[in-house]
Enzyme design. Sequence first.
Site, short mmCIF file in Angstrom:
data_model
loop_
_atom_site.label_atom_id
_atom_site.label_comp_id
_atom_site.label_asym_id
_atom_site.label_seq_id
_atom_site.Cartn_x
_atom_site.Cartn_y
_atom_site.Cartn_z
N SER A 1 0.86 -1.19 0.00
CA SER A 1 0.00 0.00 0.00
C SER A 1 0.89 1.24 0.00
CB SER A 1 -0.92 -0.06 1.23
OG SER A 1 -1.94 0.90 1.14
N HIS B 1 -7.89 -4.81 -1.38
CA HIS B 1 -6.63 -4.18 -0.98
C HIS B 1 -6.05 -4.83 0.27
CE1 HIS B 1 -3.60 -1.12 -0.92
NE2 HIS B 1 -3.94 -0.73 0.28
N ASP C 1 -8.68 -5.59 -5.87
CA ASP C 1 -8.31 -4.34 -5.19
C ASP C 1 -8.91 -3.17 -5.96
OD1 ASP C 1 -7.01 -2.12 -4.06
OD2 ASP C 1 -5.13 -3.20 -3.78
#
Lengths: 468, 468
Positions: free
Chosen positions: B199, B449, B415
Amino acid sequence: MLRLPRLVPRLRGLRYSSSIPRFPCVEAHATRESRIASSFSSSSGPEPPYARPNPASYTVFNSTTPLRLTYHSSFLPTFDIAYETWGTLSPARDNVILLHTGLSASSHAASTPVNPTEGWWEKFIGPGKPLDTNNFFVICTNVLGGCYGSTGPSSIDPDTGVPYATHFPILSIFDMVRAQFQLLDHLGVDKLYASVGSSMGAMQSLAAGWLHPERVGKIVSISGTARSTPSSVAMRYAQRSVLMADPNWNNGFYYDTVPPHTGMKLARQIATITYRSGPEWDARFGRQMRPLPTDTAPSPTVPRLPALCPDFLIETYLDHQGEQFCLKYDANSLIYISKAMDLFDMTRPALQALRLPEAAILGPEDAVDLARPHPTSHSKSHPPPTNPPPHLTALAQGLVPLAHTPTLVLGVQSDILFTVEQQREVVDALRMAGNDRVVYYELGGVWGHDTFLLDVLNVGGAIRGFLS
Amino acid sequence: MLRLPRLVPRLRGLRYSSSIPRFPCVEAHATRESRIASSFSSSSGPEPPYARPNPASYTVFNSTTPLRLTYHSSFLPTFDIAYETWGTLSPARDNVILLHTGLSASSHAASTPVNPTEGWWEKFIGPGKPLDTNNFFVICTNVLGGCYGSTGPSSIDPDTGVPYATHFPILSIFDMVRAQFQLLDHLGVDKLYASVGSSMGAMQSLAAGWLHPERVGKIVSISGTARSTPSSVAMRYAQRSVLMADPNWNNGFYYDTVPPHTGMKLARQIATITYRSGPEWDARFGRQMRPLPTDTAPSPTVPRLPALCPDFLIETYLDHQGEQFCLKYDANSLIYISKAMDLFDMTRPALQALRLPEAAILGPEDAVDLARPHPTSHSKSHPPPTNPPPHLTALAQGLVPLAHTPTLVLGVQSDILFTVEQQREVVDALRMAGNDRVVYYELGGVWGHDTFLLDVLNVGGAIRGFLS
């Protein structure tokens, strides 16, 4: 109306900013608050336009036939439905298209002699257009629960003399459609040529065919669903949460004072993200930043200083969308109608749990013969699933009343709110229920959910072909 | 703290509710406000845990070497970086893995003797685990700008004696990484075996290799990007907007009073939608509703009455996630760090606009020979694009300093925040820049995610294979 920080730090040698930080995007809320508050004492009346409806621009049907409500044991004894029409009703009254709106639209789908401003589906309605008024008589209503002339939370409760606010009953999509059919009764329309809708309007379009299979000739369902998913509930819940957290919302009782304009703006920003798609923004905005005032050009040695308020064009776009909407629509209408969308579920068990009288048509579960050979017409490019999951079977069992209604389903691959998976689910369920007249199109393109408002060539073309 | 409506309607024969409506999900904000306010006068100190850091559970590096800032002409003269380590530093100091965190994580990636609570990557770090502490010395820092021991907006500005608040400088991802390298200098670590992050940590991981190609042996970039897209900016902007609109935010000056807990809760609800995926929620929650209290069972003739507050499990889940987070993290840290993510862009023109001294390594534009034959190793399943769009070429030109660093890129198809398209963009750009040691994996699955936190088998396996 600039709010000053409660705690002003002693300013000694601050290196990164020489003054109290200012945040124009936050100050905008206070400025708007002040402007609206002053409008209540002005001669022009309060600012929210929905508080100043213009009944001259639409027709109001006032029903005194009590309306059955899905979630309440009592009835709505009287209600108004605002509507507009285009085209001419045929002598046989057999050319009627009932057009259902999305969440926040008014009955003003296209311009009329009494209201020449452009409507929300202007390019789709008119002589020679997809909803061809040379042939069809098109009726569009403001939805029950809305704020553009139909009865909703902002309407006066005849029993109290003040707006319903959150005393308004929880609505279902079926309630909205029942109200529309009272209007059709009033107009002497026994049977619709077609029921047409996009987004929430697609839910209503399916619900209309389900409640009255004998009164609906064809169904058009664009970017809708027959069963709201947890993702779409989540996105609407996020909007309701920010709206209801606005102190101005005041448990829904704000009609004599300043409405929750900040919560509405924030909610609309979230909604806008769900209405468009990433690929459109990549092409339209990319990483472009807003222009700086000419007196704040960056120095040759230090880059442009970013702000905590909007820098990128995508941010100013969302800000603008929120600002434009926040006083155009009633907050409680948004909450009630978005909740009705969450609750929509046409699977057999869900329909039965609603105890709708029409559910009797579903009959005993084993009467639904899903095991017979699947219809094959129109399905070469999207064959029915060979091993359907339980919720799909339950949806097929719920959609059995639609087994004989020709239906157009149209979905958009870049739609993140009503995904193509949901469109395929409707198509599969209808075909499993025995409907061999389901037409299904998927569109590419970058406009996401809003495609139904924008793509007159492809969306309009599909409708034109299906209706002719 | 229950707010009463300003306008109490005359109660005459209300049909849909017999009393003033109550909204527990809204009242929760006032209840929390009251609880936090009272904590300021209690002996245990104010409630926000970040206001009571526990320096015994991590090590603090205090730098007195001024830190260059991307967006300011001045420097940060001193700063703290909190960090934790696992494993043993080899005598040659050549076994170091620098682990970068996502937006809101602390340095506590895994349990330690002084802090045995589970860390945010507990299953990934330890003897025999993907970051194998039998071989590697793992360092994880709280990010500059954070609130878990590193200097951020909630830290005391030495010049004023009060927290920086929004006098804190705007940060870039590069600033964060520079602060980490000051820590590495302090620890005598000249070269990293690998820079690893997911991330936002993946942005830092790429930035580390870019700033110091000679000091970073390998790069791992999981569910990250080299160029934030307008969609991800939009989703973070929506969060910042609701947070900054909370009156408690007070332009960032709330450290002596009740913080913007409501705005934080609402922001986290939005964030949670972007962290998970629809298919996970379909399977986990479906359309299940929260259990009703036993004394409010629906009648046999009327269905369960829905509420405007959460009904569906997906709503109570979002509500819970927001409630859990809203006092755990500093609002200004969230705003500053999420802004740094928006600003991240490794295309050549964007890097040059930052006037970073390291950008000199990029050389003249025509020195980048993107025209030579594309490397072919590791790319049979994902060949380089034959006709790259301009932004991809610009990214390849920006990533030239990474041309010789073995890099693992891992993306997740579900995601919606850092899409697989963005992962492929990083891979394509690295290969176009001449890097023939790029490993790329795409994972399926439903976790979106958050997969990097959950899928130790696949994510951990890819890391293990790449690092060995």
